[in-house]
Structures are given as C-alpha cells and as structure tokens.
Design a protein around this motif. Sequence first.
Motif, mmCIF file in Angstrom:
data_model
loop_
_atom_site.group_PDB
_atom_site.id
_atom_site.type_symbol
_atom_site.label_atom_id
_atom_site.label_comp_id
_atom_site.label_asym_id
_atom_site.label_seq_id
_atom_site.Cartn_x
_atom_site.Cartn_y
_atom_site.Cartn_z
ATOM 1 N N SER A 308 -12.055 -69.731 30.104
ATOM 2 C CA SER A 308 -10.917 -70.021 31.886
ATOM 3 C C SER A 308 -10.727 -68.837 32.275
ATOM 4 N N LEU A 309 -10.878 -68.053 31.550
ATOM 5 C CA LEU A 309 -11.281 -66.261 32.086
ATOM 6 C C LEU A 309 -12.954 -66.401 32.963
ATOM 7 N N LEU A 310 -14.116 -66.676 32.346
ATOM 8 C CA LEU A 310 -14.968 -66.681 33.214
ATOM 9 C C LEU A 310 -14.564 -67.699 34.468
ATOM 10 N N GLN A 311 -13.848 -68.870 34.249
ATOM 11 C CA GLN A 311 -13.198 -69.352 35.467
ATOM 12 C C GLN A 311 -12.251 -68.447 36.189
ATOM 13 N N GLU A 312 -11.727 -67.789 36.275
ATOM 14 C CA GLU A 312 -11.407 -66.859 37.153
ATOM 15 C C GLU A 312 -11.968 -66.036 38.072
ATOM 16 N N LEU A 313 -12.961 -65.322 36.620
ATOM 17 C CA LEU A 313 -14.006 -64.045 37.046
ATOM 18 C C LEU A 313 -14.479 -64.804 38.248
ATOM 19 N N ILE A 314 -15.020 -65.852 38.131
ATOM 20 C CA ILE A 314 -16.027 -66.272 39.195
ATOM 21 C C ILE A 314 -15.441 -67.228 40.948
ATOM 22 N N ASP A 315 -14.189 -67.529 40.321
ATOM 23 C CA ASP A 315 -13.242 -67.404 40.864
ATOM 24 C C ASP A 315 -12.602 -66.515 41.860
ATOM 25 N N VAL A 316 -12.793 -65.013 41.597
ATOM 26 C CA VAL A 316 -12.105 -64.035 41.540
ATOM 27 C C VAL A 316 -13.518 -63.580 43.103
ATOM 28 N N ILE A 317 -14.231 -63.649 42.457
ATOM 29 C CA ILE A 317 -15.276 -62.240 43.134
ATOM 30 C C ILE A 317 -15.933 -63.918 44.350
ATOM 31 N N ILE A 318 -15.896 -64.610 44.367
ATOM 32 C CA ILE A 318 -16.726 -65.244 45.419
ATOM 33 C C ILE A 318 -15.597 -66.069 47.158
ATOM 34 N N GLY A 319 -13.890 -65.956 45.820
ATOM 35 C CA GLY A 319 -12.851 -65.612 46.786
ATOM 36 C C GLY A 319 -13.151 -63.718 47.817
ATOM 37 N N TRP A 320 -12.632 -62.813 47.164
ATOM 38 C CA TRP A 320 -13.846 -61.820 47.448
ATOM 39 C C TRP A 320 -14.501 -61.150 48.693
ATOM 40 N N PHE A 321 -15.618 -62.518 48.160
ATOM 41 C CA PHE A 321 -16.777 -62.254 48.928
ATOM 42 C C PHE A 321 -16.631 -62.801 50.220
ATOM 43 N N LEU A 322 -15.785 -63.678 50.237
ATOM 44 C CA LEU A 322 -15.199 -64.192 51.734
ATOM 45 C C LEU A 322 -14.208 -63.347 51.873
ATOM 46 N N ILE A 323 -13.735 -62.893 51.912
ATOM 47 C CA ILE A 323 -12.568 -61.598 51.989
ATOM 48 C C ILE A 323 -13.836 -60.905 53.636
ATOM 49 N N PHE A 324 -14.693 -60.665 52.282
ATOM 50 C CA PHE A 324 -15.123 -59.137 52.695
ATOM 51 C C PHE A 324 -16.205 -60.253 53.640
ATOM 52 N N VAL A 325 -16.970 -61.466 54.099
ATOM 53 C CA VAL A 325 -17.566 -61.769 54.815
ATOM 54 C C VAL A 325 -16.286 -61.807 56.469
#
Length: 355
Positions: A308-325
């Motif tokens: 579950s924590l790994l899911q959240e970490l992956i989600d956060v990384i992808i979300g912030w990458f899209l913010i940087f885009v």
Amino acid sequence: MKKIGRNFFSLLWTGVRRNYDNLDDNIAKHLGETAADSPVEIHLSKMFSDVFKRHTKDQADRLFIVGTKSTTPSLQKVSSRPVKPWFFSRVFLVLALSFVMLILLLFLFKSNKAIPGLIFIGSLAVPFSLLMMFFEINVYQNISVLQVLTTFLMGGILSLLVTMTFYMMLPIRSEISIESALIVGITEELAKCIVIIIFINLYKLNYIFNGVLIGAAIGAGFSVFESSGYVSEYGLVTIFTRSFQAIGTHTIWAAIIGGAIILGKKRKQPFTLNDFFTKPRFFIFFLITICLHTFWDWDIPHTGLSVSLLQELIDVIIGWFLIFVMIDAGLREVKTLQGQQIVIQRSKKRLVKKR
C-alpha cells in the motif's frame, strides 16, 4: 553481488539525474505552441533552492498584493525565469508547529477542546501549503489572494456537493475493489473537473499557470473538507495519516486537471463541452488523474501495508512529475507569448538566448 548491485544502482541513478530535467521538457514541448525542437530554460532540480534562503518581510508582503488592476504586470513584464517558490514552506512550518502544539495540548493536558483545532489544522496543513506554492508559481500574478481563498472555500465545497450528487446515482460498494476504486476515481475527478471548468470560465483565465492554480485551490478545498469529514467515520487517527498523504492526492490531481483544461481550450475562449471530448491534450491528462486516483484507492488483494505504501509512493512520483510537466509547459507559454526564443542552459553547455 552486493558490489554489482551498488554499481548498477549508481549507474541507474546517474542516468536518471542527468536526464530527468530533459524528460519533462520533452513532454512539455509538445503541449504548447512552440516548435517541437524549441528548448526551454528550466532547472527543476533547483526549483526549491530558495526554500532555505533568508527572505525579508517585504518580499513576503509583495506576494499578497498581486492580482489587482494596479499590481498585475503586463505580459511583457511577466517573469519567464525558472520558478523558485519559497513562501509556501513558511506557511507549512507555521501550520505544522500549530499541529504539534495542539497535539501537546491534547495528550499532555488531556484537553478535548484541542480536538476541533487538531482536525482543522491537520486537514489544512499540507493542502493549503501546496496551494500557496502554486500561488507563488503563477508568474502572471493576475489572480488575487481573495480569488484564491474564494475558490478554495466555495470551489472545494461545491466539488463535494457535485461528488455527493454523483454518488447518489452510482453503485458504490464498501469494499475497495478495483471496480469501486475506479468508480470513486471517475466520480471525484469528474466532479472536481466540472467545478474547475466553472471557475476558469468565470474568471476568464487563459494561461497554464492560472489553470494549475485554480485547480489546486479547488483540490485543496476538497481535500481539507473531505479529511475533516473522515474523522467522524474513522476516528481522530485519520488526521495523522491523511494530513501528510495529501502531498500527492487531491490538490495535485486537481492542479493537473486545471492545467489540462487550459491546454484543451481555445485561447480567450471558454472551455466547452465539445472541448471536453475532442481535445486529446486535455483528455489524456484527465484520464491519467483518474488512473492515479483509482490506483491510490485500490486495496490490492492479499497484500500488506508495504504494498500500500509502495502504491502511494508511485502515485506521488507520477503526480509530481506531471506537475513539473505543467510548470515546464507554463514557462514555455510565457516565452512564446512574449515572442522570445526559448533557450535551455546546461551545466556543460553555454547557449546564447536570441530574440
């Protein structure tokens, strides 16, 4: 084997570190109106470099007088330098310290009067701090603090009202299966999207940074009121988890949608129902946020806390990458509107900016 593993990890990290700034730019340059091979000067690795620098009270005060007729700069005076927000960290520090003091009040002095404040500050700390970051990033300075707070409160509540209206019409089960998680993701992201469109059209906004800010305001409001409401259902311990999980959830997802709405509409025209279904640049980002929300909520069968924590970490990384885009695309937009050629600067290259 350990030495081989360390060398492999070192090589992989070096590749990621060298190419990360280029990766988001490679995506962003296809979203704007510039030619596909136009570079942009942006260093996301240095985006938060001003957080730990000393700033004066006057610098902080200037952040809050923007958005009026006399303080909104002309397009040619808008800063196109890489964004370096810092004030949001001070907001977070104040809210975090307030949260800690309320915890002490509750557990040391057994004062139940601290509970309402603990719920409110705990729900507010991360989403509101993120909102202030996006307020700083809006280089056009054409949205006032009053508009941001109005959008935060009214937009957040309105998005919850739209969400609950949808829930009355959809079959939501109590267990978090992939089907239920998908329904929740579609429902809540669509509700926020509708409200973001309303506010963007109401304010007649046309820039990517504007859309990101309005989306973040509505997402932050949604997050604060939702987290506060969960306390009555799951107990006070909810605040200690959801407060810091907010770094990668509703505020970020709604900010992505806000930027995508601007990308999907015609300049100086409102976003229409036709744009919703016919603009790939909008619809792809909208579908990605639904997927992020679904993945966050999905309780994968026969797995534990670590997954579950790994899911959240992956989600956060992808979300912030899209913010940087979105930030990258926003800086490109500024340069394009100002009629400048965009130049990227690398540590091992020196390129000359042309006009």
